[in-house]
Scaffold this motif. Structure first.
Motif, short mmCIF file in Angstrom:
data_model
loop_
_atom_site.label_atom_id
_atom_site.label_comp_id
_atom_site.label_asym_id
_atom_site.label_seq_id
_atom_site.Cartn_x
_atom_site.Cartn_y
_atom_site.Cartn_z
N UNK C 42 -9.56 -3.04 53.15
CA UNK C 42 -10.89 -2.42 53.20
C UNK C 42 -11.91 -3.26 52.48
N UNK C 43 -11.52 -3.76 51.32
CA UNK C 43 -12.43 -4.58 50.53
C UNK C 43 -12.83 -5.83 51.31
N UNK C 44 -11.85 -6.46 51.97
CA UNK C 44 -12.15 -7.67 52.75
C UNK C 44 -13.11 -7.34 53.88
N UNK C 45 -12.87 -6.20 54.53
CA UNK C 45 -13.75 -5.82 55.65
C UNK C 45 -15.18 -5.60 55.15
N UNK C 46 -15.30 -4.88 54.04
CA UNK C 46 -16.64 -4.59 53.52
C UNK C 46 -17.31 -5.88 53.09
N UNK C 47 -16.54 -6.77 52.44
CA UNK C 47 -17.11 -8.05 52.01
C UNK C 47 -17.59 -8.85 53.22
N UNK C 48 -16.81 -8.83 54.27
CA UNK C 48 -17.16 -9.53 55.49
C UNK C 48 -18.52 -9.05 56.02
N UNK C 49 -18.66 -7.72 56.11
CA UNK C 49 -19.92 -7.16 56.57
C UNK C 49 -21.04 -7.46 55.57
N UNK C 50 -20.70 -7.43 54.30
CA UNK C 50 -21.69 -7.72 53.26
C UNK C 50 -22.23 -9.13 53.41
N UNK C 51 -21.34 -10.08 53.71
CA UNK C 51 -21.77 -11.47 53.89
C UNK C 51 -22.71 -11.59 55.08
N UNK C 52 -22.36 -10.87 56.14
CA UNK C 52 -23.25 -10.91 57.32
C UNK C 52 -24.62 -10.38 56.94
N UNK C 53 -24.62 -9.24 56.25
CA UNK C 53 -25.90 -8.63 55.85
C UNK C 53 -26.69 -9.60 54.99
N UNK C 54 -25.98 -10.28 54.07
CA UNK C 54 -26.64 -11.23 53.19
C UNK C 54 -27.24 -12.38 54.02
N UNK C 98 -28.19 -5.59 63.00
CA UNK C 98 -27.94 -4.16 62.73
C UNK C 98 -27.05 -3.96 61.51
N UNK C 99 -26.19 -4.94 61.23
CA UNK C 99 -25.33 -4.82 60.06
C UNK C 99 -26.19 -4.67 58.81
N UNK C 100 -27.21 -5.50 58.74
CA UNK C 100 -28.09 -5.45 57.58
C UNK C 100 -28.77 -4.09 57.46
N UNK C 101 -29.26 -3.59 58.59
CA UNK C 101 -29.95 -2.29 58.58
C UNK C 101 -28.98 -1.19 58.11
N UNK C 102 -27.77 -1.22 58.68
CA UNK C 102 -26.80 -0.19 58.32
C UNK C 102 -26.45 -0.26 56.84
N UNK C 103 -26.22 -1.47 56.36
CA UNK C 103 -25.87 -1.66 54.95
C UNK C 103 -26.98 -1.15 54.05
#
Lengths: 330, 356, 303
Positions: C42-54, C98-103
C-alpha cells in the motif's frame, strides 16, 4: 502525641456526587464519604480498610482533589489545601503521590518507562537534565528493577514489574505522603509479598508516610501503625494497629475479622457468615449505618446516629482508640 | 487406625472417578513454535468431592478448566489428551454440537465475573428458563417452577422479583448466586468453578463458597475449584492440586498438603500469604524472582530458576509427579494420594523423625 | 445456556518479559511496518501516486491535458498511450493530471477535517457538559442533518467563484464524525487510571491531552484520515460528475462524466483510465493506513 502538626489532617470530610440512574431522570445524590476525620503523622502508615463500595477510594481521591470534597477540610502540613495558591498546590501535588490499584491501567500505555519516569521530574523541576537519568536509575534500583526496563512499554512487563515501576514513579517525585489505593490486590501472592516488603523498606528508609487502603485485613496488618475501618462512608473505628487487631471494639470490625480466613489452614475456625447484604450507599440506613446487619442491634441504633467514643485502653503516646457504637456509650 | 482415617482410606479405594483426564495439554502458537500453557496434566474427580486447582496468574489453571469444558479457542489453541472421560463417555471425540449438549447439562461452569457471563439484555428469569428447557425438555410452566425452586435453593426469598430483574440490578454476590443456580439447574456431574469468589468481598465470599459446597453435595456433583487463594482451598476443598507453569507440581489431600508441603513452590506460596494474627503481624516470606514466561522453554524443573534447593539435576531432568511411599509418608494413611514433582523435596528427614 | 463470553477470546496474553534495550518509540515503527507486506505494498502504491502528483505540481508531467492534440477517439498507441477522448485530448495526460487533483482534495480534506474533528472532539469530551461541549454537539447534530449534496451545492453557491468551495463543503461535513468519535473516546479515557494519575500529579490539561489522551486516539484518527480521504475522492468524482465539483481542470470525476457519452459509442478508454487508478489509489491508501494503525500501537507484537 507529638506537638508538630500532623502531616495530613482530615476534618469532617464529605464527598458526594450525582450517581447515574437508569430508572429516573433525576440523578440521585450519592454520599460516598460522610463526615470522616483522621490525622496522619509524619513517617507513619495509616491503614484504611473496608469492603468495596464503602467509600475508601472516594476518600482518597478527595484528599488529592481528584474529586472535590463537598464539605469539610483537608490540611497538609497544617495548611488548608483549598486555600493554597498555585505554588503551594504544586508543592503539595509533588509531596502527595498516589499509587493506583492496577498498575497497567495507571501507566500511560503509549509512553515507555523512561518517558513515564521522566515526566514528574520535568513537571516538578527536580534535578537538572544531567542528573535526571541518575535519579531515575536510583529509583529503579530502590524498587529492584534493572535500567533495561526503561525502553519497555507497560504491557511488556509483568504485573509485579509494573507495580514496581508505578512505585518508582511515585518515588522520583520525593514525596512525603503516598496514598496507596489497594496496590496489591491485582497482584499474585508471591509478587504481593515482594511489593509489601518493598513498601516497608521504602517507608522505613525514606521516612515516607503512607495512607494504605485495602480490603485485605492481613495485608493491612503487615504495614499499618494505625488502622481505620470504614463502612458505608463512615469511619466506624480508629485505633493503633496492634490494639485494633487484638481488641476490636465495633461489631463490624469484629465481624470483619471473623469473616477473614484467619487460619489459612484446614480445620481452622469456620468463617462467620453474614446475614444480609451491604445496603446501597445511595440509601444508607438511618441511625447507625451498620444496624441492618449488626448482631448486637438495639432499639436506638435504627434511629440515633452514634457519636464517637474514645476508649481508654491505649498506652500513653499512642493514638486513641475511637469507636462509633452505642454499646460503648454506657 | 482411627475410624475417620479408615473412612478416608476407604474413600480413596472406592474412588469412582466421574471425570478422568490424563496427559491433557493445551498449546498456543508463539512465534514459530508452539508453547504448552497446560502441560501433561492428569486429574480424577470423584462424585461429591471438591478438588482445588491452585496457582498464580497465567500458570494455566484457567486454561485447564476451559479445556475440560471444550472452551479453548481453537485455533489458535490446540488441545490434546491421552484420555478425557466423563462417566465413561469419551470427550476427546466430541465436536462442537456434542460439547454444547454437555455444557450446562452434565458439566457446567461458574465464572469469576458473573456480570460478563450473564446476558445484560435478558432478565434473570428468562436466562434460567432457557437453560432448564434446553437441557431438560420441560414445558414452559414446569421450567418456571424449577427456576423458582432453584432461586429459593440459593437463598433468595423474593424469588418473583429476582426472576424479573436484570443482571445489572443485582449485587455481585446475588449475581454469583444466580450463576450458581443456573450452573446447578441440571444437577451436573461436574461443576467447574473458575475463581467464583475472587470478585466478591470477604463477607460475601464465604457465603457463595458455602453455597457451592452445599449445592454440589446435594446433587452429588464433583467440583473443580480453580483459585489463586490458598485460604479458600484450605476451607472448602478435599483435595488440592498446585500448578506452576503449566505443570502440576504437587497434589494431595488438603490437610496433608498444607501441614506438610513437599514441593518448595507450595511451601513458598504458603509462606508468602499474609496471615491475620491477633498479636504482632506474622512476617511473610517472598519467593525470589518471577514466574518465567511460557515462551522461555525451560529445561528440567520449571521452578529451578526460583528455587533455593535446586541442584544440577533440576536444570536437566524434569521431575515426575509421583507418590513417594515411605519417603516421609505417615503411617496413618493420610498421605495416600499425596504426590509431588521434585528431586529434592522438603521434609525428607524431618517428617520421618515426626512419625512414631 | 448462552455461550458465555469467556476470558480467552482474545489472543493469548503475553505473560513474558519482552525486555529490549532502551529505544525511542519512533525507532519501533519502521521495523514493524517493514514486516507487514500488505501495508508495504500500500505504501509503495501511495508513494507512486504521490510522485506522479508531485511531477504534475512541478510541471514535469501531465501538462498537455487540455490541448486537443489528436483526433477524436484515437486508439491507444505511441503518440497517445491511452488514446484520445471525444475532443481529441490525450487521456493519459488527463489521467496523470487527475492524480494531482485527487491527491490534493483527498489530503486537504482528510487532514483538515480530521484535525478539526480531533480538536473539537477533545475539547468537548474533556469538558463534557460544559457550554463549549453543548455548542459543539449542537453543531455536529445540525451539520449531520443536512443532506450532503444539497449542502455542497449550497456552499458552492454561497462561495461563488471560490476555487475551494468544494473542499470547504467537504471539511464542513466530514469533521463531525471524527469529532463525535473522539469526544466519546476522550470521555472514556478521562476516567481511566493513567489519566487520573496524570491529574493527581498536577500535569497541566493541555499537556495531558497532548501526551496521554491524543496518542491513545491514534487508531481513530488514522482510521478517520483513511475514511475521509477515500470519501473525499469519491465525493469529488460524484460532485464533478454532477457538475458541482472541479471547474477548471480535470479530474477522474470529470473523465467519468465524459465517458458516459463515450461508453454509449463503444469507447471505454476514458472510463478505464479514470476508474482503475482511482481503485488502485484507494486500495493502496487503505492498506497503508491499516498497517500504520498497527505500527503505531505499542501493544502490537514487536518484530
Amino acid at each position: 502525641m507529638s506537638d508538630a502538626p500532623p502531616l495530613l489532617s482530615v476534618r469532617d470530610l464529605h464527598v458526594s456526587y450525582l450517581a447515574r440512574s437508569s430508572s429516573s431522570l433525576r440523578r440521585p445524590r450519592l454520599n460516598a464519604v460522610r463526615g470522616v476525620s483522621f490525622e496522619l503523622h509524619e513517617g507513619r502508615v495509616f491503614g484504611l480498610m473496608g469492603e468495596s463500595g464503602c467509600g475508601k477510594t472516594s476518600l482518597a481521591r478527595a484528599i488529592v482533589r481528584l474529586t472535590p470534597p463537598s464539605a469539610g477540610e483537608v490540611r497538609f502540613r497544617g495548611q488548608d489545601m483549598r486555600g493554597m495558591d498555585g505554588r503551594g498546590l504544586r508543592r503539595a501535588r509533588r509531596e502527595i503521590q498516589y499509587l493506583f490499584q492496577d498498575p497497567l491501567a495507571a501507566l500511560s500505555p503509549r509512553r515507555n518507562i523512561w518517558q513515564t519516569l521522566l515526566e514528574p521530574l520535568v513537571l516538578h523541576r527536580l534535578g537538572n537534565p544531567a542528573d535526571r537519568r541518575l535519579r531515575i536509575e536510583q529509583a529503579l534500583a530502590t524498587v529492584d528493577l534493572q535500567p533495561d526496563v526503561l525502553g519497555c512499554y507497560p504491557h511488556e512487563l509483568s504485573g509485579g514489574q509494573r507495580q514496581r515501576v508505578a512505585l518508582a514513579r511515585v518515588l522520583v517525585a520525593e514525596p512525603a505522603l503516598v496514598i496507596a489505593d489497594e496496590p496489591m490486590s491485582s497482584l499474585d501472592v508471591s509478587v504481593q509479598a515482594r511489593i509489601l516488603a518493598l513498601m516497608r523498606k521504602v517507608q522505613r528508609e525514606k521516612g515516607i508516610s503512607f495512607l494504605f487502603i485495602s480490603h485485605d485485613l492481613a495485608v493491612v496488618q503487615q504495614l499499618a501503625d494505625e488502622v481505620a475501618v470504614m463502612y458505608l462512608g463512615e469511619l466506624v473505628e480508629t485505633a493503633p494497629a496492634a490494639e485494633l487487631f487484638a481488641n476490636p471494639a465495633h461489631p463490624y470490625t469484629r465481624a470483619l475479622l471473623a469473616a477473614a480466613p484467619r487460619s489459612r489452614s484446614p480445620g481452622g475456625t469456620e468463617r462467620l457468615v453474614w446475614r444480609g447484604e451491604q445496603p446501597s450507599p445511595l440509601t444508607p440506613p438511618p441511625g447507625c449505618v451498620f444496624h441492618t446487619r449488626c448482631p448486637l442491634v438495639m432499639d436506638r441504633c435504627s434511629t440515633l446516629r452514634p457519636g464517637e467514643n474514645t476508649l481508654a485502653n491505649t498506652a500513653a503516646g499512642e493514638a486513641s482508640h475511637k469507636v462509633r457504637c452505642h454499646i460503648w456509650n454506657s | 487406625m482411627k475410624p475417620e482415617h479408615a473412612i478416608q482410606a476407604m474413600k480413596y479405594e472406592a474412588r469412582n472417578a466421574v471425570l478422568s483426564v490424563s496427559e491433557l495439554s493445551v498449546t498456543f502458537p508463539s512465534g514459530k513454535n508452539r508453547v504448552a500453557v497446560v502441560d501433561q496434566v492428569s486429574l480424577e474427580l470423584a462424585a461429591g468431592e471438591i478438588l482445588g486447582l491452585v496457582g498464580e496468574s497465567a500458570c494455566g489453571k484457567s486454561m485447564t478448566g476451559a479445556a475440560l469444558m471444550g472452551l479453548v479457542p481453537a485455533p489458535p489453541g490446540h488441545v490434546t489428551a491421552g484420555k478425557m472421560e466423563l462417566s465413561g463417555q469419551d470427550l476427546t471425540a466430541l465436536d462442537e454440537t456434542g460439547w454444547r449438549q454437555i455444557r450446562g447439562g452434565v458439566m457446567s461452569m461458574i465464572f469469576q465475573e458473573p456480570l460478563t457471563a450473564l446476558d445484560p439484555v435478558f432478565s434473570v428469569g428468562s436466562q434460567l428458563w432457557e437453560v432448564i428447557r434446553r437441557h431438560q425438555r420441560n414445558g414452559r410452566s414446569a421450567a418456571k417452577g424449577i427456576a423458582g425452586q432453584l432461586l429459593r435453593d440459593v437463598g433468595f426469598s423474593d424469588v418473583e422479583r429476582i426472576l424479573r430483574s436484570y443482571p445489572h440490578e443485582l449485587s455481585g454476590g446475588m449475581r454469583q448466586r444466580v450463576m450458581i443456580a443456573m450452573a446447578m439447574s441440571c444437577r451436573p456431574s461436574v461443576l467447574i468453578a473458575d475463581e467464583p469468589a475472587t470478585a466478591l468481598d470477604v463477607t460475601t465470599q464465604a457465603q457463595v463458597l458455602r453455597l457451592i459446597r452445599r449445592m454440589a453435595l446435594d446433587a452429588k456433583s464433583a467440583v473443580l475449584l480453580i483459585t489463586h487463594d490458598l485460604g479458600v482451598v484450605a476451607e472448602f476443598c478435599d483435595r488440592v492440586m498446585v500448578m506452576y507453569c503449566g505443570h502440576i507440581v504437587e497434589e494431595g489431600p488438603v490437610e496433608v498438603l498444607f501441614s506438610r508441603p513437599r514441593h518448595p513452590y507450595t511451601a513458598g506460596l504458603l509462606a508468602a500469604l499474609p496471615r491475620l494474627a491477633e498479636g504482632p503481624p506474622i512476617p511473610v516470606r517472598t519467593i525470589p524472582g518471577s514466574v518465567p514466561s511460557p515462551a522461555q522453554r525451560l529445561v528440567g524443573c520449571r521452578f529451578n530458576t526460583r528455587c533455593d534447593r535446586a541442584g544440577q539435576r533440576c536444570q536437566v531432568q524434569q521431575p515426575k509427579l509421583q507418590s513417594h511411599p515411605g519417603a516421609g509418608a505417615t503411617v496413618d494413611g493420610h498421605d495416600e494420594g499425596h504426590r509431588f514433582a521434585c528431586h529434592y523435596p522438603l521434609g525428607q528427614n524431618t517428617v520421618e523423625a515426626d512419625s512414631p | 445456556m448462552k455461550t458465555p463470553v469467556h476470558p480467552w477470546a482474545g489472543p493469548l496474553a503475553p505473560a513474558g518479559l519482552a525486555l529490549s534495550p532502551a529505544q525511542p518509540p519512533a525507532g519501533r515503527i519502521w521495523p514493524r511496518l517493514r514486516n507487514n507486506r500488505a501495508g508495504l505494498a500500500g505504501l509503495v502504491m501511495v508513494l507512486f501516486f504521490g510522485l506522479i502528483a508531485l511531477g504534475v505540481v512541478l510541471g514535469m508531467l501531465g501538462q498537455d491535458w487540455s490541448a486537443a492534440s489528436g483526433g477524436r477517439w484515437e486508439e491507444p498507441g505511441a503518440a497517445h498511450w491511452f488514446g484520445t477522448n471525444l475532443l481529441g485530448q490525450d487521456i493519459f495526460q488527463r489521467a496523470l493530471y487527475s492524480v494531482r487533483v485527487a491527491f490534493e482534495i483527498g489530503m486537504v480534506v482528510a487532514l483538515v477535517s480530521t484535525a478539526l474533528g480531533a480538536l473539537t472532539g477533545a475539547l468537548s469530551g474533556w469538558h463534557a457538559d460544559s457550554w463549549a461541549d453543548g455548542v459543539i454537539v449542537f453543531l455536529t447534530g445540525v451539520l449531520d442533518s443536512i443532506p450532503f449534496y444539497l449542502f455542497v451545492a449550497a456552499v458552492a453557491f454561497a462561495l461563488k467563484g471560490n476555487a475551494w468551495s468544494m473542499q470547504i463543503a467537504m471539511v464542513a461535513t466530514f469533521w463531525t464524525t471524527t469529532s463525535r468519535l473522539i469526544r466519546a473516546e476522550v470521555m472514556r479515557l478521562k476516567g481511566r487510571d493513567f489519566i487520573q494519575a496524570a491529574l493527581a500529579m498536577g500535569l497541566p490539561t493541555p499537556l495531558i491531552l497532548l501526551r496521554h489522551v491524543l496518542p491513545n486516539t491514534n487508531h481513530i484518527l488514522l482510521a478517520q484520515v483513511a475514511i475521509v480521504f477515500v470519501a473525499a475522492i469519491k465525493a469529488e468524482v460524484i460532485l464533478s460528475f454532477l457538475g458541482l465539483g472541479v471547474h477548471d481542470g480535470v479530474s477522474w470525476g470529470l473523465m467519468l462524466a465524459e465517458s458516459t457519452q463515450e461508453v454509449l459509442a463503444g469507447q471505454f478508454n476514458d472510463l478505464l483510465a479514470a476508474s482503475l487508478p482511482l481503485f488502485a489509489l484507494l486500495l493502496g491508501f487503505n492498506l497503508m493506513i491499516d498497517a500504520l494503525q498497527d505500527a503505531f500501537d505499542p501493544r502490537q507484537g514487536t518484530a
